[in-house]
Scaffold this motif. Structure first.
Motif, mmCIF file in Angstrom:
data_model
loop_
_atom_site.group_PDB
_atom_site.id
_atom_site.type_symbol
_atom_site.label_atom_id
_atom_site.label_comp_id
_atom_site.label_asym_id
_atom_site.label_seq_id
_atom_site.Cartn_x
_atom_site.Cartn_y
_atom_site.Cartn_z
ATOM 1 N N ARG A 52 14.321 15.518 -81.034
ATOM 2 C CA ARG A 52 13.314 14.448 -80.984
ATOM 3 C C ARG A 52 12.918 14.129 -79.536
ATOM 4 N NH1 ARG A 52 12.840 16.137 -85.458
ATOM 5 N NH2 ARG A 52 13.688 15.123 -87.305
ATOM 6 N N ALA A 53 13.858 14.245 -78.617
ATOM 7 C CA ALA A 53 13.524 14.026 -77.209
ATOM 8 C C ALA A 53 12.506 15.050 -76.739
ATOM 9 C CB ALA A 53 14.780 14.088 -76.352
ATOM 10 N N VAL A 54 12.687 16.308 -77.119
ATOM 11 C CA VAL A 54 11.745 17.360 -76.745
ATOM 12 C C VAL A 54 10.384 17.109 -77.386
ATOM 13 C CG1 VAL A 54 11.217 19.817 -77.016
ATOM 14 C CG2 VAL A 54 13.517 19.105 -76.325
ATOM 15 N N GLN A 55 10.388 16.713 -78.669
ATOM 16 C CA GLN A 55 9.125 16.446 -79.352
ATOM 17 C C GLN A 55 8.357 15.313 -78.676
ATOM 18 O OE1 GLN A 55 10.548 15.777 -83.366
ATOM 19 N NE2 GLN A 55 10.054 17.870 -83.985
ATOM 20 N N LEU A 56 9.049 14.217 -78.376
ATOM 21 C CA LEU A 56 8.378 13.081 -77.754
ATOM 22 C C LEU A 56 7.904 13.408 -76.340
ATOM 23 C CD1 LEU A 56 10.613 10.163 -79.072
ATOM 24 C CD2 LEU A 56 8.205 10.595 -79.637
ATOM 25 N N GLU A 57 8.670 14.198 -75.607
ATOM 26 C CA GLU A 57 8.234 14.622 -74.274
ATOM 27 C C GLU A 57 6.954 15.453 -74.367
ATOM 28 O OE1 GLU A 57 10.210 16.690 -70.355
ATOM 29 O OE2 GLU A 57 10.627 17.593 -72.310
ATOM 30 N N ARG A 58 6.900 16.356 -75.337
ATOM 31 C CA ARG A 58 5.713 17.204 -75.493
ATOM 32 C C ARG A 58 4.495 16.379 -75.916
ATOM 33 N NH1 ARG A 58 7.765 22.769 -78.544
ATOM 34 N NH2 ARG A 58 9.239 23.432 -76.932
ATOM 35 N N ILE A 59 4.707 15.408 -76.803
ATOM 36 C CA ILE A 59 3.606 14.532 -77.218
ATOM 37 C C ILE A 59 3.094 13.732 -76.024
ATOM 38 C CG2 ILE A 59 3.009 12.504 -78.609
ATOM 39 C CD1 ILE A 59 5.022 13.586 -80.708
ATOM 40 N N HIS A 60 4.018 13.169 -75.266
ATOM 41 C CA HIS A 60 3.656 12.398 -74.077
ATOM 42 C C HIS A 60 2.850 13.265 -73.108
ATOM 43 C CE1 HIS A 60 4.577 10.314 -70.182
ATOM 44 N NE2 HIS A 60 4.384 9.253 -70.941
ATOM 45 N N SER A 61 3.292 14.491 -72.907
ATOM 46 C CA SER A 61 2.598 15.421 -72.012
ATOM 47 C C SER A 61 1.207 15.760 -72.545
ATOM 48 C CB SER A 61 3.433 16.692 -71.854
ATOM 49 O OG SER A 61 2.764 17.648 -71.057
ATOM 50 N N SER A 62 1.091 15.996 -73.857
ATOM 51 C CA SER A 62 -0.211 16.328 -74.456
ATOM 52 C C SER A 62 -1.205 15.190 -74.283
ATOM 53 C CB SER A 62 -0.046 16.639 -75.947
ATOM 54 O OG SER A 62 0.659 17.830 -76.152
ATOM 55 N N LEU B 266 -3.815 14.943 -83.524
ATOM 56 C CA LEU B 266 -2.374 14.688 -83.552
ATOM 57 C C LEU B 266 -1.624 15.847 -84.193
ATOM 58 C CD1 LEU B 266 -2.467 10.925 -84.556
ATOM 59 C CD2 LEU B 266 -1.571 11.827 -82.402
ATOM 60 N N VAL B 267 -2.124 16.345 -85.309
ATOM 61 C CA VAL B 267 -1.461 17.466 -85.996
ATOM 62 C C VAL B 267 -1.454 18.711 -85.114
ATOM 63 C CG1 VAL B 267 -1.620 19.044 -87.970
ATOM 64 C CG2 VAL B 267 -1.941 16.586 -88.305
ATOM 65 N N ASP B 268 -2.554 18.946 -84.400
ATOM 66 C CA ASP B 268 -2.676 20.156 -83.581
ATOM 67 C C ASP B 268 -1.951 20.049 -82.243
ATOM 68 O OD1 ASP B 268 -4.225 21.333 -85.526
ATOM 69 O OD2 ASP B 268 -6.141 20.902 -84.538
ATOM 70 N N ASN B 269 -1.827 18.831 -81.704
ATOM 71 C CA ASN B 269 -1.351 18.683 -80.326
ATOM 72 C C ASN B 269 -0.076 17.861 -80.151
ATOM 73 O OD1 ASN B 269 -3.743 19.844 -78.599
ATOM 74 N ND2 ASN B 269 -4.680 18.586 -80.192
ATOM 75 N N ALA B 270 0.282 17.079 -81.148
ATOM 76 C CA ALA B 270 1.473 16.233 -81.040
ATOM 77 C C ALA B 270 2.634 16.929 -81.745
ATOM 78 C CB ALA B 270 1.221 14.856 -81.647
ATOM 79 N N HIS B 271 3.514 17.535 -80.962
ATOM 80 C CA HIS B 271 4.608 18.349 -81.494
ATOM 81 C C HIS B 271 5.505 17.519 -82.421
ATOM 82 C CE1 HIS B 271 7.313 21.760 -81.497
ATOM 83 N NE2 HIS B 271 8.332 20.979 -81.215
ATOM 84 N N GLY B 272 5.706 18.005 -83.652
ATOM 85 C CA GLY B 272 6.555 17.306 -84.606
ATOM 86 C C GLY B 272 5.818 16.347 -85.516
ATOM 87 N N ILE B 273 4.502 16.203 -85.307
ATOM 88 C CA ILE B 273 3.697 15.309 -86.147
ATOM 89 C C ILE B 273 2.915 16.144 -87.153
ATOM 90 C CG2 ILE B 273 1.725 13.743 -86.173
ATOM 91 C CD1 ILE B 273 3.984 12.286 -85.057
ATOM 92 N N GLY B 274 3.186 15.932 -88.437
ATOM 93 C CA GLY B 274 2.426 16.583 -89.495
ATOM 94 C C GLY B 274 1.361 15.641 -90.027
ATOM 95 N N PRO B 275 0.592 16.069 -91.026
ATOM 96 C CA PRO B 275 -0.491 15.227 -91.546
ATOM 97 C C PRO B 275 -0.007 13.906 -92.125
ATOM 98 C CG PRO B 275 -0.195 17.212 -92.895
ATOM 99 C CD PRO B 275 0.608 17.408 -91.662
ATOM 100 N N LYS B 276 1.159 13.896 -92.763
ATOM 101 C CA LYS B 276 1.676 12.633 -93.306
ATOM 102 C C LYS B 276 2.014 11.663 -92.186
ATOM 103 C CE LYS B 276 5.940 11.867 -94.479
ATOM 104 N NZ LYS B 276 7.282 11.885 -95.111
ATOM 105 N N GLN B 277 2.759 12.140 -91.169
ATOM 106 C CA GLN B 277 3.154 11.270 -90.057
ATOM 107 C C GLN B 277 1.939 10.795 -89.266
ATOM 108 O OE1 GLN B 277 4.566 14.218 -90.700
ATOM 109 N NE2 GLN B 277 6.799 13.953 -90.821
ATOM 110 N N ALA B 278 0.962 11.692 -89.061
ATOM 111 C CA ALA B 278 -0.245 11.306 -88.336
ATOM 112 C C ALA B 278 -1.022 10.236 -89.095
ATOM 113 C CB ALA B 278 -1.122 12.530 -88.102
ATOM 114 N N SER B 279 -1.124 10.395 -90.410
ATOM 115 C CA SER B 279 -1.820 9.405 -91.231
ATOM 116 C C SER B 279 -1.084 8.066 -91.203
ATOM 117 C CB SER B 279 -1.934 9.902 -92.673
ATOM 118 O OG SER B 279 -2.610 11.139 -92.733
#
Length: 232
Positions: free
Chosen positions: A102-112, A137-150
Motif C-alpha cells: 500500500r505504501a508503494v501504491q500511494l507513493e505512485r498515486i501521489h507521483s502521478s 484514476l483507473v488508468d493512472n492511480a496504481h491500485g485503484i480499480g473502477p469500484k474504488q475510483a467510483s
C-alpha cells in the motif's frame, strides 16, 4: 424476478428517497486534505477491515505526507513506516496487513497526481465529467480499480452518477434478474461499464441517481444477509 428479488427491490426503492434527502443536506466540497484522506482510505480498505483502513488513513493524514508534500522522494518510505507501526482500532493495537504494497501504491498515486498538476483538487476540477475523472484514476492511480475510483468520487461529493459495484450489488442484480451472475469483483472498466449501464436504467425506473441506488442496495443486502445467517 423471484419473490425474494421483488422483496429486495421494494426495500431498496423505499429507502432511496431517504438517502437522497440526507445527501442533499450535507453535500460539502472536500478540501485538499480531505481528498487525500478519502483517496488513501479507498486504497487502504482493499482486503482489510474498514476500521483498520480508516485508522491507517488517519495516521497518514496526521503526518501530512500526502497533502503537504510536493515531492515524491520520501513519500513511500514515510507511509511504509506509518503502516508498520501498530494502529489503535477499537481500543486495541493492530498491525496493518499490507504495509509495503500500500505504501508503494500511494507513493505512485501521489507521483502521478503531482506529475500532472500541483494538487489533487486541481486535478479533479480539471475534468469535464465524473466519467473522465474515474477513467484517469483507473488508468493512472496504481491500485485503484473502477469500484474504488467510483467510491472515492462519491465520498468527496463530486458525483452521485457513478455506481459502486461490489459483491452486494452484484448479488442484488443476480437476485432481481438484472444480471445473470453474482458476486465476484469486477476489476476492469471494460466489464464494469456494461453492468453500470444496466444499474443506471434500474435507477431511472426507481427515479433516483445510480450512486444513491447502489448505496440503498448495499444497506438492504447487508441486512438481508445478516438475517439469513441468523435464521440458519
Amino acid at each position: 424476478m423471484s419473490y425474494e428479488g421483488r422483496q429486495l427491490q421494494s426495500a431498496v426503492a423505499s429507502i432511496c428517497p431517504d438517502i437522497e434527502n440526507r445527501v442533499s443536506q450535507c453535500r460539502n466540497t472536500a478540501d485538499e486534505r480531505a481528498l487525500w484522506w478519502e483517496l488513501s482510505a479507498c486504497v487502504l480498505s482493499s482486503q482489510v477491515p474498514y476500521a483498520l483502513a480508516t485508522a491507517a488513513a488517519d495516521a497518514i493524514d496526521k503526518s501530512g505526507v500526502l497533502y503537504r508534500s510536493h515531492h515524491c522522494g520520501d513519500v513511500g518510505n514515510a507511509i511504509h513506516g506509518i503502516l508498520r507501526t501498530p494502529l489503535k482500532v477499537g481500543g486495541r493495537e493492530r498491525l496493518y496487513r499490507f504495509p509495503l504494497v500500500r505504501a508503494v501504491q500511494l507513493e505512485r498515486i501521489h507521483s502521478s497526481v503531482l506529475s500532472n498538476t500541483d494538487s489533487l483538487s486541481t486535478l479533479l476540477t480539471g475534468f469535464a465529467t465524473a466519467n473522465q475523472a474515474r477513467r484517469w484514476l483507473v488508468d493512472n492511480a496504481h491500485g485503484i480499480g473502477p469500484k474504488q475510483a467510483s467510491m472515492f468520487l462519491r465520498n468527496v461529493a463530486l458525483t452521485y452518477d457513478l455506481a459502486i459495484i461490489d459483491r452486494h450489488v452484484l448479488d442484488y442484480m443476480s437476485l432481481t434478474g438484472l444480471h445473470s451472475k453474482g458476486g465476484s469483483a469486477v476489476n476492469s472498466l471494460k466489464h464494469y461499464l456494461p453492468l453500470e449501464d444496466v444499474l443506471r436504467v434500474h435507477a431511472e425506473d426507481l427515479k433516483c441517481p445510480v450512486g444513491i441506488l447502489d448505496w440503498a442496495i448495499w444497506i438492504v443486502m447487508r441486512i438481508a444477509k445478516q438475517q439469513k445467517r441468523y435464521a440458519q
